[in-house]
Design a protein around this motif. Structure first.
Motif, mmCIF file in Angstrom:
data_model
loop_
_atom_site.group_PDB
_atom_site.id
_atom_site.type_symbol
_atom_site.label_atom_id
_atom_site.label_comp_id
_atom_site.label_asym_id
_atom_site.label_seq_id
_atom_site.Cartn_x
_atom_site.Cartn_y
_atom_site.Cartn_z
ATOM 1 N N GLU A 44 -71.831 -102.987 57.571
ATOM 2 C CA GLU A 44 -71.560 -102.120 58.724
ATOM 3 C C GLU A 44 -70.584 -100.997 58.337
ATOM 4 O O GLU A 44 -70.760 -99.849 58.747
ATOM 5 C CB GLU A 44 -70.993 -102.925 59.896
ATOM 6 C CG GLU A 44 -71.958 -103.926 60.486
ATOM 7 C CD GLU A 44 -72.080 -105.219 59.669
ATOM 8 O OE1 GLU A 44 -71.160 -105.558 58.869
ATOM 9 O OE2 GLU A 44 -73.124 -105.882 59.801
ATOM 10 N N ALA A 47 -72.499 -98.428 56.284
ATOM 11 C CA ALA A 47 -73.392 -97.640 57.146
ATOM 12 C C ALA A 47 -72.601 -96.605 57.944
ATOM 13 O O ALA A 47 -73.028 -95.449 58.088
ATOM 14 C CB ALA A 47 -74.166 -98.559 58.083
ATOM 15 N N TRP A 48 -71.429 -97.009 58.431
ATOM 16 C CA TRP A 48 -70.581 -96.085 59.187
ATOM 17 C C TRP A 48 -70.125 -94.929 58.297
ATOM 18 O O TRP A 48 -70.176 -93.765 58.695
ATOM 19 C CB TRP A 48 -69.382 -96.842 59.770
ATOM 20 C CG TRP A 48 -68.467 -95.980 60.577
ATOM 21 C CD1 TRP A 48 -68.694 -95.479 61.830
ATOM 22 C CD2 TRP A 48 -67.180 -95.500 60.182
ATOM 23 N NE1 TRP A 48 -67.617 -94.725 62.232
ATOM 24 C CE2 TRP A 48 -66.673 -94.718 61.241
ATOM 25 C CE3 TRP A 48 -66.406 -95.670 59.032
ATOM 26 C CZ2 TRP A 48 -65.437 -94.098 61.192
ATOM 27 C CZ3 TRP A 48 -65.166 -95.053 58.982
ATOM 28 C CH2 TRP A 48 -64.697 -94.280 60.057
ATOM 29 N N ALA A 50 -71.589 -93.824 55.594
ATOM 30 C CA ALA A 50 -72.757 -92.999 55.258
ATOM 31 C C ALA A 50 -73.105 -92.053 56.407
ATOM 32 O O ALA A 50 -73.673 -90.978 56.182
ATOM 33 C CB ALA A 50 -73.948 -93.885 54.926
ATOM 34 N N GLN A 51 -72.731 -92.411 57.600
ATOM 35 C CA GLN A 51 -72.984 -91.565 58.768
ATOM 36 C C GLN A 51 -71.916 -90.483 58.931
ATOM 37 O O GLN A 51 -72.237 -89.342 59.239
ATOM 38 C CB GLN A 51 -73.038 -92.426 60.024
ATOM 39 C CG GLN A 51 -73.353 -91.667 61.279
ATOM 40 C CD GLN A 51 -73.385 -92.580 62.494
ATOM 41 O OE1 GLN A 51 -72.968 -93.727 62.454
ATOM 42 N NE2 GLN A 51 -73.895 -92.050 63.592
ATOM 43 N N ILE A 52 -70.636 -90.840 58.715
ATOM 44 C CA ILE A 52 -69.570 -89.865 58.996
ATOM 45 C C ILE A 52 -69.233 -88.936 57.830
ATOM 46 O O ILE A 52 -68.706 -87.853 58.041
ATOM 47 C CB ILE A 52 -68.279 -90.557 59.482
ATOM 48 C CG1 ILE A 52 -67.649 -91.381 58.362
ATOM 49 C CG2 ILE A 52 -68.521 -91.367 60.732
ATOM 50 C CD1 ILE A 52 -66.164 -91.566 58.530
ATOM 51 N N PRO A 67 -76.345 -85.933 52.623
ATOM 52 C CA PRO A 67 -77.027 -87.073 53.237
ATOM 53 C C PRO A 67 -77.733 -87.949 52.201
ATOM 54 O O PRO A 67 -77.758 -89.168 52.322
ATOM 55 C CB PRO A 67 -78.038 -86.420 54.190
ATOM 56 C CG PRO A 67 -77.416 -85.095 54.530
ATOM 57 C CD PRO A 67 -76.717 -84.665 53.262
ATOM 58 N N GLN A 71 -76.987 -91.837 51.669
ATOM 59 C CA GLN A 71 -78.061 -92.827 51.752
ATOM 60 C C GLN A 71 -78.115 -93.676 50.488
ATOM 61 O O GLN A 71 -78.343 -94.885 50.550
ATOM 62 C CB GLN A 71 -79.414 -92.138 51.975
ATOM 63 C CG GLN A 71 -80.571 -93.079 52.179
ATOM 64 C CD GLN A 71 -80.414 -93.960 53.404
ATOM 65 O OE1 GLN A 71 -79.872 -93.553 54.418
ATOM 66 N NE2 GLN A 71 -80.884 -95.199 53.306
#
Length: 182
Positions: A44, A47-48, A50-52, A67, A71
């Motif tokens: 988690e 993933a967080w 990789a998003q921010i 991105p 990823q």
């Protein structure tokens, strides 16, 4: 670093402000197989991040994050044999003589949790098409094959094990372990 949601932007902002800073990379912690320590990130957390992280590039041009690299941090190479950075680099211990294998982390890294931004970036880059179906990974594979073939004729005794076997033998690897109190 993840205890405060704003920390990552503060970090990138701080280093971006320095005129002596040309580029900023962010790597995540890479544990050894079987390790259970507080430094390890959960799926988690990864993933967080990789998003921010990629949107920070828009505000801070010195920050090298895309991105695709983000990823790749979620989908790192399965093992050092699949890692382009491990294949194309050689690492040495502090004595500058002992080769560290199978990659820069030595020992038995948990590649499923690799946080090396160079490994991630190259892992993502090798999927780029150069011409038609030809990808960067094909060119690297051909280059390593040619180099290995030529080395057979050069009488090179100290070839990297990562070129020969998918995972190498644990006995051949340099183990870096903390000193135990007597």
């Amino acid at each position: 670093m993840l205890a405060r949601a704003e920390y990552m932007e503060e970090y990138v902002s701080f280093w971006s402000a320095g005129p002596e800073v040309n580029r900023i990379w962010v790597s995540l912690y890479t544990p050894q197989q079987g390790e259970q320590t507080p430094e390890m990130l959960s799926a988690e957390n990864r993933a967080w991040l990789a998003q921010i992280l990629p949107p920070l590039r828009e505000r801070y041009p010195k920050f090298l994050m895309s991105p695709g690299i983000a990823q790749a941090l979620l989908e790192p190479p399965n093992n050092p044999h699949e890692c382009l950075f491990a294949k194309m680099s050689t690492s040495y211990s502090a004595d500058l003589k002992t080769r560290v294998e199978p990659c820069i982390f030595g020992g038995t890294p948990d590649c499923s949790q690799c946080g090396c931004v160079i490994s991630s970036g190259l892992h993502q880059a090798q999927t780029i098409r150069v011409a038609g179906p030809l990808k960067i990974r094909h060119l690297v594979k051909a280059s390593v094959a040619v180099g290995s073939l030529l080395n057979r004729f050069r009488n090179v005794a100290d070839q990297p094990t990562r070129w020969d076997t998918p995972s190498g033998s644990r006995d051949e690897l340099v183990q870096i372990e903390p000193k135990r109190a007597a």
